[in-house]
Scaffold this motif. Structure first.
Motif, mmCIF file in Angstrom:
data_model
loop_
_atom_site.group_PDB
_atom_site.id
_atom_site.type_symbol
_atom_site.label_atom_id
_atom_site.label_comp_id
_atom_site.label_asym_id
_atom_site.label_seq_id
_atom_site.Cartn_x
_atom_site.Cartn_y
_atom_site.Cartn_z
ATOM 1 N N LEU A 1 8.078 7.104 -14.670
ATOM 2 C CA LEU A 1 9.217 6.728 -13.828
ATOM 3 C C LEU A 1 9.521 7.779 -12.771
ATOM 4 O O LEU A 1 9.952 7.452 -11.663
ATOM 5 N N LEU A 2 9.299 9.037 -13.093
ATOM 6 C CA LEU A 2 9.598 10.126 -12.164
ATOM 7 C C LEU A 2 8.348 10.613 -11.442
ATOM 8 O O LEU A 2 8.403 11.604 -10.702
ATOM 9 N N ASP A 3 7.231 9.923 -11.638
ATOM 10 C CA ASP A 3 5.974 10.333 -11.006
ATOM 11 C C ASP A 3 5.894 9.819 -9.573
ATOM 12 O O ASP A 3 6.437 8.762 -9.239
ATOM 13 N N THR A 4 5.177 10.556 -8.746
ATOM 14 C CA THR A 4 4.833 10.070 -7.419
ATOM 15 C C THR A 4 3.522 9.293 -7.511
ATOM 16 O O THR A 4 2.856 9.297 -8.545
ATOM 17 N N ALA A 5 3.164 8.596 -6.431
ATOM 18 C CA ALA A 5 1.939 7.793 -6.439
ATOM 19 C C ALA A 5 0.723 8.690 -6.263
ATOM 20 O O ALA A 5 0.821 9.834 -5.824
ATOM 21 N N MET A 6 -0.433 8.143 -6.587
ATOM 22 C CA MET A 6 -1.680 8.894 -6.472
ATOM 23 C C MET A 6 -2.207 8.803 -5.039
ATOM 24 O O MET A 6 -3.208 8.134 -4.754
ATOM 25 N N GLY A 7 -1.511 9.452 -4.114
ATOM 26 C CA GLY A 7 -1.994 9.544 -2.749
ATOM 27 C C GLY A 7 -2.014 8.220 -2.013
ATOM 28 O O GLY A 7 -1.041 7.478 -2.012
ATOM 29 N N VAL A 8 -3.157 7.894 -1.415
ATOM 30 C CA VAL A 8 -3.298 6.731 -0.551
ATOM 31 C C VAL A 8 -4.034 5.630 -1.293
ATOM 32 O O VAL A 8 -5.027 5.872 -1.973
ATOM 33 N N SER A 9 -3.550 4.411 -1.160
ATOM 34 C CA SER A 9 -4.216 3.284 -1.819
ATOM 35 C C SER A 9 -4.186 2.064 -0.914
ATOM 36 O O SER A 9 -3.216 1.859 -0.177
ATOM 37 N N PRO B 1 6.886 11.283 5.628
ATOM 38 C CA PRO B 1 8.013 12.220 5.620
ATOM 39 C C PRO B 1 9.022 11.826 4.547
ATOM 40 O O PRO B 1 9.228 10.643 4.269
ATOM 41 N N ARG B 2 9.654 12.814 3.946
ATOM 42 C CA ARG B 2 10.532 12.585 2.798
ATOM 43 C C ARG B 2 11.639 11.564 3.065
ATOM 44 O O ARG B 2 12.090 10.879 2.165
ATOM 45 N N ASN B 3 12.092 11.491 4.307
ATOM 46 C CA ASN B 3 13.227 10.604 4.575
ATOM 47 C C ASN B 3 12.802 9.176 4.908
ATOM 48 O O ASN B 3 13.641 8.321 5.139
ATOM 49 N N LEU B 4 11.489 8.894 4.955
ATOM 50 C CA LEU B 4 11.014 7.541 5.239
ATOM 51 C C LEU B 4 10.519 6.908 3.946
ATOM 52 O O LEU B 4 9.504 7.313 3.390
ATOM 53 N N HIS B 5 11.254 5.921 3.454
ATOM 54 C CA HIS B 5 10.905 5.292 2.182
ATOM 55 C C HIS B 5 9.880 4.185 2.338
ATOM 56 O O HIS B 5 9.048 3.971 1.454
ATOM 57 N N GLY B 6 9.950 3.422 3.429
ATOM 58 C CA GLY B 6 9.034 2.300 3.550
ATOM 59 C C GLY B 6 8.957 1.769 4.967
ATOM 60 O O GLY B 6 9.830 2.026 5.799
ATOM 61 N N LEU B 7 7.888 1.032 5.221
ATOM 62 C CA LEU B 7 7.675 0.389 6.510
ATOM 63 C C LEU B 7 7.110 -0.997 6.233
ATOM 64 O O LEU B 7 6.168 -1.143 5.451
ATOM 65 N N LEU B 8 7.694 -2.010 6.839
ATOM 66 C CA LEU B 8 7.273 -3.396 6.649
ATOM 67 C C LEU B 8 6.846 -3.988 7.982
ATOM 68 O O LEU B 8 7.568 -3.876 8.971
ATOM 69 N N CYS C 1 0.850 -1.183 0.000
ATOM 70 C CA CYS C 1 0.000 0.000 0.000
ATOM 71 C C CYS C 1 0.891 1.241 0.000
ATOM 72 O O CYS C 1 2.097 1.154 0.262
ATOM 73 N N THR C 2 0.302 2.377 -0.311
ATOM 74 C CA THR C 2 1.058 3.632 -0.360
ATOM 75 C C THR C 2 0.340 4.691 0.465
ATOM 76 O O THR C 2 -0.870 4.651 0.641
ATOM 77 N N GLU C 3 1.116 5.617 0.946
ATOM 78 C CA GLU C 3 0.577 6.832 1.550
ATOM 79 C C GLU C 3 1.713 7.829 1.675
ATOM 80 O O GLU C 3 2.883 7.444 1.766
ATOM 81 N N PRO C 4 1.409 9.124 1.647
ATOM 82 C CA PRO C 4 2.466 10.129 1.792
ATOM 83 C C PRO C 4 3.077 10.050 3.194
ATOM 84 O O PRO C 4 2.366 9.972 4.182
ATOM 85 N N ASN D 1 6.283 5.056 0.477
ATOM 86 C CA ASN D 1 6.053 6.500 0.513
ATOM 87 C C ASN D 1 5.501 6.966 -0.829
ATOM 88 O O ASN D 1 6.176 6.878 -1.855
ATOM 89 N N ALA D 2 4.257 7.454 -0.826
ATOM 90 C CA ALA D 2 3.617 7.901 -2.062
ATOM 91 C C ALA D 2 4.327 9.102 -2.676
ATOM 92 O O ALA D 2 4.180 9.376 -3.871
ATOM 93 N N ASP D 3 5.089 9.832 -1.871
ATOM 94 C CA ASP D 3 5.804 11.002 -2.389
ATOM 95 C C ASP D 3 7.105 10.636 -3.087
ATOM 96 O O ASP D 3 7.741 11.501 -3.688
ATOM 97 N N ASP D 4 7.521 9.375 -2.997
ATOM 98 C CA ASP D 4 8.694 8.919 -3.741
ATOM 99 C C ASP D 4 8.311 8.665 -5.192
ATOM 100 O O ASP D 4 7.148 8.384 -5.510
ATOM 101 N N THR D 5 9.296 8.720 -6.078
ATOM 102 C CA THR D 5 9.041 8.434 -7.490
ATOM 103 C C THR D 5 8.798 6.941 -7.694
ATOM 104 O O THR D 5 9.097 6.119 -6.825
ATOM 105 N N THR D 6 8.275 6.597 -8.868
ATOM 106 C CA THR D 6 8.043 5.191 -9.197
ATOM 107 C C THR D 6 9.331 4.381 -9.084
ATOM 108 O O THR D 6 9.343 3.277 -8.531
ATOM 109 N N GLY D 7 10.429 4.925 -9.602
ATOM 110 C CA GLY D 7 11.706 4.215 -9.548
ATOM 111 C C GLY D 7 12.166 3.984 -8.126
ATOM 112 O O GLY D 7 12.649 2.895 -7.789
ATOM 113 N N ARG D 8 12.014 4.975 -7.272
ATOM 114 C CA ARG D 8 12.433 4.824 -5.873
ATOM 115 C C ARG D 8 11.530 3.837 -5.142
ATOM 116 O O ARG D 8 11.996 3.045 -4.330
ATOM 117 N N ARG D 9 10.222 3.862 -5.439
ATOM 118 C CA ARG D 9 9.312 2.924 -4.779
ATOM 119 C C ARG D 9 9.610 1.489 -5.200
ATOM 120 O O ARG D 9 9.484 0.561 -4.399
#
Length: 364
Positions: A307-315, A131-138, A126-129, A166-174
């Motif tokens: 590739l450089l797009d962010t995600a569409m908010g929360v999913s 903080p910029r320095n947090l890429h993921g949580l498992l 799942c995704t959600e916006p 993180n929805a604010d990360d780009t597709t490549g980073r996610r």
């Protein structure tokens, strides 16, 4: 009269770091409800992790309920990944990634639908916006699912797991973060939860290679070689014109690696550097460019797609949503699990709107 007092969460974390053991060992229990700061060794960040952690716990509870009545919506079997016999942590990550690519028959080709692949290992996404320095949580359930896949370390079925990107990360980073989280799951690093920060706690001055740092190195190496294998990067390099003295050659190479394997700029530059195609200076210069500027200077702005797009908010997790819908249609669960999936998204949006409004008032 002397009285014994319990150590604080911060003191527990410091002790655990010194002797290099999980905090849960010091507590003498394995309880998913133990303070999040202690679980993640992130005392300074407990507040920002609390709400997303609770969201993932809710999603896991829905998953465990629906799993009792409805099979996972996956037609393909879980890949069986051979155990790595390497000694070094980074070699374990590379070897396991190459084993998985071999099982999938990828050769030099990129991994296409990565979310579909991790779903075969029982990992919901799942995704959600954040903080910029947090890429993921498992977060994992700690209990095995019905899958018969062998994990690289334990050769036992994998637990149910949910990851938040993180929805604010780009597709490549996610994509890199998702591959990194898959490594944590395969190597059973995430007994309870793993938070992946950009700086991996920059406030920590301890430079020792602790077990925690080595597991992060292994997960990074796994992600790098799963998404952009050596053979593929070399093939991309061979298709470019012979290296010239013009500075744009290195930039064009890194951008082409991004496009070929759908990875972020930093990951592509790291792979090119690791294989000796970039100098330290070139890697640093490209990192300072920023992705949009790099693609523009390489003349490939129109080729980057999403590739450089962010995600569409929360999913909500797509697989879990499909599984829950199927269970509802088969009348084995009611509406509550289904509405809970969307309620979680709505609560995140409300919280984000509230924060945005507070920041706007502060600026005013």
């Amino acid at each position: 009269m002397n009285q014994l007092c319990s150590p604080t969460s911060g003191e527990l974390i410091q002790i655990a770091d010194v002797i290099d053991v999980p905090v849960l060992v010091l507590l003498g229990k394995v309880d998913p409800r133990v303070g999040l700061a202690a679980q993640l060794r992130c005392a300074r960040r407990a507040a920002e992790l609390d709400r997303p952690f609770r969201r993932l716990e809710t999603l896991l509870a829905i998953r465990e309920l629906v799993d009792r009545f409805e099979p996972r919506p996956q037609a393909e079997a879980t890949p069986s990944v051979p155990a790595s016999d390497a000694y070094r942590f980074d070699d374990q990550g590379q070897q396991t990634a190459l084993h998985l690519r071999e099982v999938l028959g990828l050769g030099a080709r990129p991994v296409g639908d990565l979310e579909h692949l991790v779903g075969r290992f029982g990992l919901d996404v799942c995704t959600e916006p954040r903080p910029r320095n947090l890429h993921g949580l498992l977060v994992t359930s700690g209990t095995s699912t019905s899958t018969s896949a062998s994990t690289p370390n334990s050769q036992v079925p994998l637990p149910a797991a949910v990851t938040l990107l993180n929805a604010d990360d780009t597709t490549g980073r996610r994509r890199f973060t998702l591959a990194h989280q898959l490594a944590h799951l395969l190597f059973a690093d995430a007994r309870l939860a793993v938070a992946d920060y950009r700086d991996r706690d920059a406030a920590t001055v301890d430079r020792r290679w602790t077990t925690a740092k080595l597991t992060e190195l292994r997960a990074d190496t796994f992600a790098q070689h799963l998404l952009a294998p050596d053979i593929g990067v070399r093939a991309v390099t061979s298709r470019l014109n012979e290296r010239d003295t013009h500075a744009s050659w290195a930039l064009r190479l890194v951008v082409q690696i991004c496009l070929q394997f759908r990875v972020d700029l930093a990951s592509a530059a790291r792979r090119a550097h690791d294989l000796g195609f970039l100098t330290d200076v070139e890697q640093a210069q490209i990192g300072a460019h920023g992705a949009h500027r790099a693609f523009a200077q390489a003349g490939r702005e129109k080729d980057c797609g999403d590739l450089l797009d962010t995600a569409m908010g929360v999913s909500p997790p797509h697989l879990l949503l499909s599984q829950t819908l199927a269970a509802y249609r088969h009348e084995v669960v009611g509406l509550n699990p289904l509405t809970s999936l969307y309620d979680e998204c709505r609560q995140v949006q409300v919280a984000r709107t509230s924060v945005a409004g507070r920041h706007a008032r502060q600026r005013a």
